[in-house]
Design an enzyme around this catalytic site. Structure first.
Site, short mmCIF file in Angstrom:
data_model
loop_
_atom_site.label_atom_id
_atom_site.label_comp_id
_atom_site.label_asym_id
_atom_site.label_seq_id
_atom_site.Cartn_x
_atom_site.Cartn_y
_atom_site.Cartn_z
N GLN A 1 1.96 -6.42 -2.96
CA GLN A 1 2.27 -6.36 -1.52
C GLN A 1 3.65 -5.71 -1.30
O GLN A 1 3.97 -4.78 -2.01
CB GLN A 1 2.18 -7.74 -0.88
CG GLN A 1 0.76 -8.27 -0.73
CD GLN A 1 0.19 -8.90 -1.97
OE1 GLN A 1 0.85 -9.65 -2.64
NE2 GLN A 1 -1.04 -8.60 -2.28
N GLY B 1 -4.92 -4.75 -4.46
CA GLY B 1 -5.97 -3.88 -5.00
C GLY B 1 -5.31 -2.64 -5.54
O GLY B 1 -4.57 -1.97 -4.85
N HIS B 2 -5.54 -2.37 -6.79
CA HIS B 2 -4.90 -1.24 -7.44
C HIS B 2 -5.95 -0.31 -8.00
O HIS B 2 -6.78 -0.74 -8.80
CB HIS B 2 -4.10 -1.77 -8.64
CG HIS B 2 -2.65 -1.78 -8.36
ND1 HIS B 2 -1.78 -2.62 -9.00
CD2 HIS B 2 -1.92 -1.02 -7.53
CE1 HIS B 2 -0.56 -2.39 -8.55
NE2 HIS B 2 -0.63 -1.43 -7.66
N ASP C 1 0.82 -1.22 0.00
CA ASP C 1 0.00 0.00 0.00
C ASP C 1 0.86 1.26 0.00
O ASP C 1 0.55 2.25 0.68
CB ASP C 1 -0.95 0.03 1.21
CG ASP C 1 -1.78 -1.22 1.31
OD1 ASP C 1 -2.24 -1.68 0.26
OD2 ASP C 1 -1.95 -1.74 2.42
P1 IMP Z 1 -3.29 -12.60 2.51
O1 IMP Z 1 -2.31 -12.16 1.48
O2 IMP Z 1 -4.70 -12.31 2.14
O3 IMP Z 1 -3.07 -14.03 2.91
O4 IMP Z 1 -3.02 -11.74 3.85
C1 IMP Z 1 -1.82 -11.89 4.62
C2 IMP Z 1 -1.36 -10.55 5.18
O5 IMP Z 1 -0.93 -9.71 4.12
C3 IMP Z 1 -2.46 -9.78 5.91
O6 IMP Z 1 -1.86 -9.06 6.96
C4 IMP Z 1 -2.95 -8.80 4.85
O7 IMP Z 1 -3.52 -7.63 5.41
C5 IMP Z 1 -1.66 -8.49 4.14
N1 IMP Z 1 -1.88 -8.09 2.75
C6 IMP Z 1 -2.21 -8.88 1.70
N2 IMP Z 1 -2.33 -8.17 0.58
C7 IMP Z 1 -2.04 -6.91 0.91
C8 IMP Z 1 -1.94 -5.69 0.14
O8 IMP Z 1 -2.15 -5.65 -1.07
N3 IMP Z 1 -1.60 -4.58 0.85
C9 IMP Z 1 -1.33 -4.60 2.19
N4 IMP Z 1 -1.41 -5.70 2.93
C10 IMP Z 1 -1.75 -6.85 2.29
#
Ligand code: IMP
Length: 509
Positions: A252, A48-49, A20
């Site tokens: 991420q 999410g973009h 983010d």
């Molecule tokens: P997952 O990727 O849905 O398994 O989530 C694992 C961790 O990564 C959690 O703490 C999410 O909030 C974080 N996370 C996953 N995708 C994003 C992103 O695009 N931005 C920020 N945090 C993310």
């Protein structure tokens, strides 16, 4: 830009923090100005973009951010975990926005499939895990990767062969059912499976947990929309290296990487540039340059896990971890953002309570998840974590983003080191004791949660910098801060982002 990308044919844009950080803006920038091909290689619909172009605004989760640029090829690489129903939804939004993607979007035949059972397992874990909850996005990411590595996952290519798909699906469902039986929460299971992202109950069977025939029908139907795009993208990219300008789009951030992140509160892919290269079928050495994004001077995290510099500490973690959402729902707001705007917009930047200062920062930076709409946890820039990211990746060329957000904050704090205050902790041959100072973070939650940040305080620059187009004209206080970060971490801020739009971009000398 020309000097920065001299002799560069493959450029990676990744994030050095917890995601983010504004990657989207720069992927979009280089996609328009430079790239021929934009390729994603990690993660899935957890990303999410928000992309804006030509007056159109679109949120994409799986489709690469270059899709708005006419004529550019977009690739979903092998390292992505792909939910075909989600992708089909995004494609229908593209069609509704008259964005042509035919012949411009290709999908790796060896990308991994996300199926309803992955979403179910992800959400169930979130409920039963208790203290060990990760706070995932609930998009099935962890289970899909886990099944792949445990060798009972499915590939996108399986969708092209009905019998293979059904066979492998049966095998996978058998494993999932065994796991879910262990949870012994039939009511929770039914509730989860009634949610819209799980087809509002269409995949649920009271007898068998999963309605296999409905899964087959729905996935083969989405597959029909995608099949003309499924191909050997690894070979395509290998052949394009050195001949076309390839922009590898990270997802991420390094601190969420399964290999390098703040385990266990991470995602399940390797978000480094090296993981990204593998995820698009290239070698790390094929990347000519990596630009690592660092958000300053507000840093954020979503989900659970230690965050030493969090404004408001445990109170903020609790608030962002579900309490705000609960109150917003109870009080009839449609989102946490709407509630915070209504209740806290009048707060001032000289607010002494850091929890509230965090809310002002979040509102100013619009720090709410594009995928989950969760409020992001706000904190001060953490240099021990950044030093760690630089040590493990060697990525010293950085893009500083969202510099405008803290423009009216009178005092900017930057964490320069930690004091470890916790039980004796052995890490390899090293023993940490209470009172030890750490300049470089140890990315383990067991350590991080006992780290007290030691701050350097700087005067804020107290003005709007959005109109500034040259580094020379930036306020002296801001320049001093940037120099401090560069000096302390051995990085070079090559690009400064002073606002959300493309013109709010300064290339450094
Ligand atoms: P997952 O990727 O849905 O398994 O989530 C694992 C961790 O990564 C959690 O703490 C999410 O909030 C974080 N996370 C996953 N995708 C994003 C992103 O695009 N931005 C920020 N945090 C993310």
């Amino acid at each position: 830009m020309t000097a920065l990308l001299n002799n560069v044919r493959t450029l990676a844009i990744v994030c050095s923090q917890w995601g983010d950080t504004g990657k989207g803006k720069f992927v979009d920038y280089f996609a328009h100005e430079w790239a021929d091909i934009i390729a994603r290689g990690t993660g899935g619909a957890n990303a999410g973009h928000t992309i804006e172009a030509g007056g159109k605004r679109l949120i994409v989760h799986l489709v690469p951010s270059g899709i708005m640029c006419p004529g550019k090829i977009n690739v979903i690489g092998n390292g992505v975990v792909l939910d075909p129903r989600q992708l089909a939804r995004e494609l229908s939004e593209l069609r509704a926005g008259n964005i042509d993607y035919e012949d411009r979007l290709i999908i790796a035949q060896n990308a991994k499939l996300v199926l309803p059972q992955h979403l179910v397992l992800d959400k169930m874990r979130g409920i039963v895990a208790g203290k060990g909850k990760i706070g995932t996005t609930g998009r099935g990411i962890g289970p899909a990767y886990a099944h792949y590595y445990d060798r009972f996952g499915l590939f996108v290519n399986d969708l092209l062969n009905r019998d293979v798909f059904v066979d492998r699906l049966d095998q996978n469902l058998a494993e999932c059912k065994a796991l879910l039986k262990g949870y012994d929460r039939p009511d929770e299971l039914k509730k989860i499976m009634s949610k819209p992202d799980l087809g509002s109950g269409m995949f649920y069977s009271a007898k068998d947990i999963f309605d296999r025939d409905n899964i087959v029908a729905a996935y083969l139907a989405s597959a029909r929309e995608l099949e003309s795009m499924v191909t050997d993208t690894d070979a395509f990219l290998r052949e394009s290296v050195g001949r076309k300008n390839i922009l590898a789009e990270g997802a991420q951030g390094l601190l969420l990487s399964i290999l390098f992140g703040t385990y266990p509160f991470v995602t399940s892919s390797d978000c480094s540039d090296q993981g990204l290269a593998t995820g698009i079928g290239l070698r790390h050495r094929d990347i000519d340059k990596t630009l690592a994004i660092v958000k300053a001077f507000l840093m954020t995290r979503v989900g659970e896990g230690a965050f030493p510099t969090e404004m408001g500490g445990a109170k903020s973690a609790f608030w962002c971890g579900g309490e705000a959402e609960r109150i917003a729902r109870e009080e009839g707001f449609s989102s946490v953002e709407e509630m915070e705007v209504a209740k806290y917009s009048s707060l001032k930047w000289d607010e002494p309570n850091e929890f509230l200062l965090g809310i002002i920062s979040r509102l100013t930076g619009k720090e709410f998840g594009a995928t989950t709409h969760r409020p992001r946890r706000p904190g001060w820039l953490d240099l021990p974590l950044l030093r760690y990211a630089v040590h493990v990746t060697g990525n010293t060329d950085i893009i500083l983003t969202k510099l405008d957000v803290m423009g009216m904050c009178p005092v900017i704090k930057v964490c320069n080191e930690y004091e470890y205050i916790g039980p004796v902790y052995r890490i390899g041959q090293r023993t940490l004791q209470s009172g030890d100072r750490l300049k470089v973070a140890i990315p383990r939650d067991d350590v991080l949660k006992h780290c007290r940040p030691i701050y350097r305080e700087f005067p804020g620059w107290m003005c709007d910098i959005r109109g500034i187009t040259s580094e020379r004209d930036l306020p002296l206080d801001l320049k001093a801060l940037i120099c401090f970060v560069e000096r302390e971490t051995g990085t070079h801020a090559k690009i400064l982002s002073v606002g959300p739009d493309r013109e709010h971009t300064i290339f450094s000398n």
